[in-house]
Design an enzyme around this catalytic site. Structure first.
Site, short mmCIF file in Angstrom:
data_model
loop_
_atom_site.label_atom_id
_atom_site.label_comp_id
_atom_site.label_asym_id
_atom_site.label_seq_id
_atom_site.Cartn_x
_atom_site.Cartn_y
_atom_site.Cartn_z
N HIS A 265 21.19 44.03 -10.11
CA HIS A 265 21.48 45.33 -10.73
C HIS A 265 20.47 46.39 -10.25
O HIS A 265 20.86 47.42 -9.69
CB HIS A 265 21.43 45.19 -12.25
CG HIS A 265 21.77 46.46 -12.99
ND1 HIS A 265 23.00 46.68 -13.55
CD2 HIS A 265 21.05 47.59 -13.22
CE1 HIS A 265 23.01 47.89 -14.10
NE2 HIS A 265 21.84 48.45 -13.92
N GLU A 266 19.20 46.11 -10.46
CA GLU A 266 18.18 47.09 -10.06
C GLU A 266 18.16 47.24 -8.54
O GLU A 266 17.94 48.34 -8.02
CB GLU A 266 16.80 46.70 -10.59
CG GLU A 266 16.68 46.63 -12.11
CD GLU A 266 17.12 47.91 -12.84
OE1 GLU A 266 16.94 49.01 -12.28
OE2 GLU A 266 17.65 47.79 -13.96
N HIS A 269 20.65 49.81 -7.61
CA HIS A 269 20.11 51.16 -7.81
C HIS A 269 19.17 51.52 -6.66
O HIS A 269 19.20 52.64 -6.13
CB HIS A 269 19.31 51.24 -9.12
CG HIS A 269 20.16 51.35 -10.35
ND1 HIS A 269 21.11 52.34 -10.51
CD2 HIS A 269 20.18 50.62 -11.50
CE1 HIS A 269 21.69 52.20 -11.71
NE2 HIS A 269 21.15 51.17 -12.32
N GLU A 295 25.21 54.09 -11.71
CA GLU A 295 25.51 52.82 -12.36
C GLU A 295 26.60 52.05 -11.61
O GLU A 295 26.63 50.82 -11.63
CB GLU A 295 25.90 53.07 -13.82
CG GLU A 295 25.76 51.89 -14.75
CD GLU A 295 24.34 51.34 -14.90
OE1 GLU A 295 23.38 51.96 -14.39
OE2 GLU A 295 24.20 50.27 -15.51
#
Ligand code: ZN
Length: 501
Positions: A265-266, A269, A295
């Site tokens: 997830h990170e 980003h 997101e």
């Protein structure tokens, strides 16, 4: 001064603002990762001083004059040129900051600082009453601020626009109204079916091993550690401290359920930030277009890649080599099913893909009721619990596990929650298009090859920066504006197969 000179002056001013913003990001990152607890008062003072400096530079009359002159000279700010877009963004930013009287802006900052402290205390002591007066103040100030942006269709539009440029409350409500009965029905059917085993995720996993596999996964995705680093903090986040310095943070628990997915997830980003167009350094163009688009990049890697059967064909041997004592007898298929187990749960950040949006809808409905004056802050816990029962069939045993669980409202982030769901929806829509153009992607994922996914995202999203509004980015990449059908189709297909519905 000619047009060229004015544009260079704008660039110099925006560069200065970005630079100060990067210094602030470094202070923030250090506070979250390394700062000794005794430094908190000094750090608050340092950040307040820097924040005031940034605010004053952003709202300086010279900045306002420059933006006005440029807008007048260019004429049509909706023209499809880089200059018009940059001036449009500068004007928008200036007006958003300068329209709000300095006194009110400072009041908001103070209320949020205080609100964050009382929220931490209220959550720790499970006592909503401790936080209620500050929460009321934060909502009142948000409403007062919105008054400066009249006319609007709905007061929530003003707040939502801070995070999702151009998106209207009515549009999000229409999407959610379409989605809610369908998602609820899917979850109802899933919960009648036998659950896959996921007990192997809960064993005591070595933290260093978790760090190693997480780092391996994000390197494979294309995260460049020469221009980034991974540290630990209580809440994972990604931050840009400069063009060549995009860091993220992690939290490790004995259960392996969340850390690998949190890395991806990170990492998603971070790839977005590392992929912004370097030629637009010092311009508003070189920023992420919205929280929802940001997101979409994290959810795409976390869910559409990381929770796919193909990914586990590739990654299971890596996990087994790192954790042989826990996973030697677990198959890739068991891992895939275990990681996709669906259940109604109390906590948003731990929710699975099938129920996640239901948590978001509840929050948006409550925010709107509070802003419209149809709900009083003191009645919020009861309203929260009622919606939890209606949406997810659960009653939180405590407010800490209910209305107090998220930090967002305490920090003035009202209108932010919908962007999490928009990110889910955008991600599915991008993914659908990518697979249409490149049907070989799943086979590549199964071989651990992610280059074509990253290259597509680089071209369609990362390098686009804020050149276009979120809906236009989506339309240029996929041929249409937001369409929740892709997300619903994805969920239905995935869970029908896993649960044999
Ligand atoms: Zn995120």
């Amino acid at each position: 001064m000619g047009l060229e000179d004015k544009l260079s002056e704008l660039k110099a001013r925006v560069t200065e603002l970005s630079t100060l913003g990067e210094v602030m990001a470094l202070l923030n990152w250090d506070q979250a990762c390394y700062m000794p607890p005794g430094a908190s008062e000094d750090r608050a003072r340092q950040m307040a001083a820097l924040g005031a400096l940034i605010h004053d530079k952003a709202t300086a009359p010279e900045m306002g004059q420059l933006v006005e002159d440029l807008a007048a000279e260019l004429g049509d700010l909706n023209a499809d040129t880089l200059e018009a877009r940059e001036v449009y963004l500068a004007k928008e930013r200036f007006e958003k900051t300068a329209k709000v009287p300095r006194e009110l802006a400072l009041e908001i900052i103070a209320a949020e600082a205080r609100g964050h402290d009382t929220w931490v205390k209220a959550k720790r002591e499970n006592d909503f009453a401790v936080f209620a007066p500050d929460l009321k103040r934060i909502f009142d100030l948000a409403k007062a601020r919105a008054e400066y942006f009249k006319p609007y269709d709905h007061v929530y539009d003003v707040l939502l626009d801070d995070y999702e440029r151009g998106m209207k409350t009515a549009e999000v409500q229409a999407v959610f109204n379409w989605l809610k009965p369908r998602q609820t029905e899917l979850v109802r059917r899933i919960l009648q079916a036998p659950q896959p085993d996921d007990s192997f995720l809960e064993r005591d996993y070595d933290l260093e091993g978790q760090r190693k596999v997480g780092e391996y996964a994000v390197r494979k995705m294309g995260y460049d550690l020469n221009e980034g680093r991974i540290d630990r903090s209580d809440h994972p986040f990604t931050t840009s401290i400069g063009r060549g310095d995009v860091r993220f943070t992690m939290r490790y628990l004995p259960s392996v359920r969340s850390s690998l997915m949190a890395h991806m997830h990170e990492g998603g980003h971070a790839l977005h930030s590392q992929g912004l167009n370097p030629e637009w350094r010092g311009m508003y163009l070189r920023r992420g277009p919205s929280s929802g688009i940001a997101e979409s990049q994290s959810r795409l890697w976390e869910n559409l890649v990381g929770r796919s059967r193909e990914f586990w064909a590739f990654f299971m041997p890596v996990m087994q080599a790192t954790f042989p004592e826990h996973l030697a007898s677990v198959s890739a298929e068991q891992m895939y099913r275990g990681l996709n187990r669906v259940e109604n749960s109390l906590i948003r950040i731990e929710a699975d893909e099938a129920t996640y949006n239901l948590h978001v809808m509840l929050r948006m409905e409550l925010e709107i009721a509070l802003l419209e004056g149809n709900l009083e802050t003191r009645d919020l816990p009861e309203a929260w619990n009622e919606k939890m029962r209606a949406n997810l069939g659960l009653t939180p045993p405590t407010d800490s596990l209910g209305v107090l669980q998220d930090m967002h409202w305490s920090s003035g982030l009202i209108g932010y929650f919908p962007t999490y769901s928009l990110g889910n929806l955008y991600a599915s829509q991008f993914w659908n298009q990518l697979l249409k153009e490149q049907p070989g992607i799943p086979d590549q994922v199964a071989r651990g090859e992610f280059g074509n996914i990253l290259e597509w995202m680089r071209e369609k999203v990362h390098r686009v920066g804020t050149r276009y509004d979120p809906q236009v980015i989506l339309e240029r990449a996929t041929g249409e504006r937001l369409n929740p059908k892709y997300y619903m189709d994805y969920l239905t297909e995935k869970y029908t197969e896993i649960y044999g519905l």
